[in-house]
Design a protein around this motif. Structure first.
Motif, mmCIF file in Angstrom:
data_model
loop_
_atom_site.group_PDB
_atom_site.id
_atom_site.type_symbol
_atom_site.label_atom_id
_atom_site.label_comp_id
_atom_site.label_asym_id
_atom_site.label_seq_id
_atom_site.Cartn_x
_atom_site.Cartn_y
_atom_site.Cartn_z
ATOM 1 N N ILE A 93 8.271 10.939 2.595
ATOM 2 C CA ILE A 93 7.442 10.011 1.558
ATOM 3 C C ILE A 93 5.853 10.214 1.805
ATOM 4 O O ILE A 93 5.214 10.471 0.876
ATOM 5 N N VAL A 94 5.402 10.142 2.904
ATOM 6 C CA VAL A 94 3.806 10.301 3.031
ATOM 7 C C VAL A 94 3.675 11.671 2.817
ATOM 8 O O VAL A 94 2.649 11.948 2.067
ATOM 9 N N LEU A 131 1.626 4.843 8.853
ATOM 10 C CA LEU A 131 1.726 3.493 9.338
ATOM 11 C C LEU A 131 1.477 2.379 8.101
ATOM 12 O O LEU A 131 1.824 1.294 8.180
ATOM 13 N N TYR A 132 1.322 2.892 7.034
ATOM 14 C CA TYR A 132 0.903 1.998 5.645
ATOM 15 C C TYR A 132 2.502 1.565 5.403
ATOM 16 O O TYR A 132 2.588 0.350 4.841
ATOM 17 N N PHE A 133 3.392 2.257 5.615
ATOM 18 C CA PHE A 133 4.815 1.527 5.153
ATOM 19 C C PHE A 133 5.161 0.252 5.813
ATOM 20 O O PHE A 133 5.656 -0.413 5.367
ATOM 21 N N PRO A 134 5.087 0.501 7.406
ATOM 22 C CA PRO A 134 5.403 -0.626 8.090
ATOM 23 C C PRO A 134 4.325 -1.629 7.815
ATOM 24 O O PRO A 134 4.891 -2.827 7.758
ATOM 25 N N CYS A 135 3.294 -1.615 7.440
ATOM 26 C CA CYS A 135 2.311 -2.483 7.238
ATOM 27 C C CYS A 135 2.627 -3.366 5.934
ATOM 28 O O CYS A 135 2.631 -4.477 5.910
ATOM 29 N N SER A 184 -3.156 -4.805 8.652
ATOM 30 C CA SER A 184 -3.616 -3.455 8.830
ATOM 31 C C SER A 184 -3.064 -2.849 10.430
ATOM 32 O O SER A 184 -2.609 -3.746 10.989
ATOM 33 N N ALA A 185 -2.965 -1.572 10.273
ATOM 34 C CA ALA A 185 -2.411 -0.995 11.542
ATOM 35 C C ALA A 185 -3.785 -0.492 12.505
ATOM 36 O O ALA A 185 -4.510 0.002 11.820
ATOM 37 N N GLU A 197 2.041 1.421 0.536
ATOM 38 C CA GLU A 197 2.198 0.176 0.942
ATOM 39 C C GLU A 197 2.870 -0.967 0.085
ATOM 40 O O GLU A 197 3.460 -1.876 0.278
ATOM 41 N N ALA A 198 2.776 -0.535 -1.143
ATOM 42 C CA ALA A 198 3.389 -1.448 -2.407
ATOM 43 C C ALA A 198 5.000 -0.996 -2.140
ATOM 44 O O ALA A 198 5.843 -2.259 -2.192
#
Lengths: 175, 135
Positions: A17-18, A137-141, A158-159, A38-39
């Motif tokens: 994905i990233v 880390l945007y996905f877990p955030c 934020s991470a 993130e969405a």
């Protein structure tokens, strides 16, 4: 009957994905990839928290909801709980995970550091590593933000990855 | 079992995302509107009570003539509201729990935007079947 998926599939999907959002979809504007990922995480977190809070009574205050995220939610997702929770009692929480599962198998190739730079090479390597893993880390955030907003707590997450594989998530509750 | 009942799912911002008349008694046209009006008026009371208790199921929070409103609150945003005139509390609780599971299954659909109207006829059929079973 519960269907199970291999964990390596989940990790490969995250990595893909990233990389596909950063290099494929938003190749011209890589800074747009982060809010999009993130969405996606937000929607996933929203649905997951609905499912996991099905049988339990509702939460009375913010701290209870955060503790739910740290214990039950995290152990359902990552098979372990958050190792450290800090708060300043004014709406900011720091959730620290000493070995974040999705990043545990990632390594940064030190040969990616370009030669010929005047700076200290180890600092450069850390910077590259931080940038590359920051995207993951945007996905877990997003997941944390979606779960909390479904529990009635609008917030910003934020991470912070100062030392891998430990990472901390900073949750700021909007008043 | 002859009773009138109107069931509504209200989401965030007090927008109803699903409503169904599940009574077995044929009703007049204006009675249906009245049912919706009563349920909407009860929303304020639901809001007040939601802060006082952490339980999920609030029974009999409002009365109007002979009709009683019961509410099942899920995580502050979504409320399942039922307007009925029978005293079948256990049945109502089980009904709410089953509809809760159905709602979660609807939510898990990635193409469903949380907070939008539920238009699936499958959901509708199942809710009516559950209503016949428990109410």
């Amino acid at each position: 009957m519960v269907r199970e998926v291999a964990e390596s599939c989940v990790e490969s999907l995250m990595a893909e994905i990233v990389s596909s959002y950063c290099k494929g979809v938003y190749a011209n504007k890589p800074e747009l990839a982060a809010p999009r990922i993130e969405a996606i995480g937000f929607q996933v977190g929203h649905r997951l928290s609905e499912r996991y809070t099905m049988d339990r009574p509702r939460f009375t205050d913010h701290l209870e909801a955060i503790k739910f995220i740290c214990k039950d939610f995290w152990s359902d997702l990552f098979k372990k709980q958050i190792d450290n929770l800090k708060t300043n009692h004014r709406g900011t929480f720091v959730l620290q995970d000493n070995r974040f599962r999705w990043l545990a198998h990632m390594s940064v190739d030190p040969s990616l550091v370009t030669s010929g730079s005047i700076q200290d090479p180890s600092a450069m390597a850390e910077n590259e590593a931080a940038q590359a893993t920051g995207l993951h880390l945007y996905f877990p955030c997003g997941i944390i933000r979606g779960a909390l907003s479904n529990l009635g707590i609008p917030c910003a997450v934020s991470a912070d990855i100062s030392n891998l594989p430990a990472c901390s998530f900073v949750v700021r509750i909007k008043v | 079992m002859a009773n009138t009942a109107c069931f509504m799912i209200v989401s965030k911002n007090d927008i109803p995302i699903y409503e169904a008349e599940v009574g077995t008694v044929p009703k007049k046209e204006d009675a249906a509107h009245q049912h919706q009006f009563i349920l909407h008026a009860a929303l304020d009371i639901v809001q007040d009570m939601a802060w006082t208790t952490s339980a999920m199921f609030l029974k009999a929070i409002d009365r109007f003539n002979d009709l009683v409103v019961s509410v099942y609150i899920k995580v502050i945003h979504t409320r399942l509201m039922l307007l009925h005139d029978s005293r079948n509390d256990d049945g109502i609780k089980s009904f709410f729990q089953e509809v809760h599971e159905l709602y979660i299954k609807t939510l898990l659909n990635p193409l469903y935007l949380p907070g939008s109207r539920i238009t699936s006829s499958h959901f509708d059929t199942k809710v009516r079947a559950l209503a016949r079973k428990y109410l």
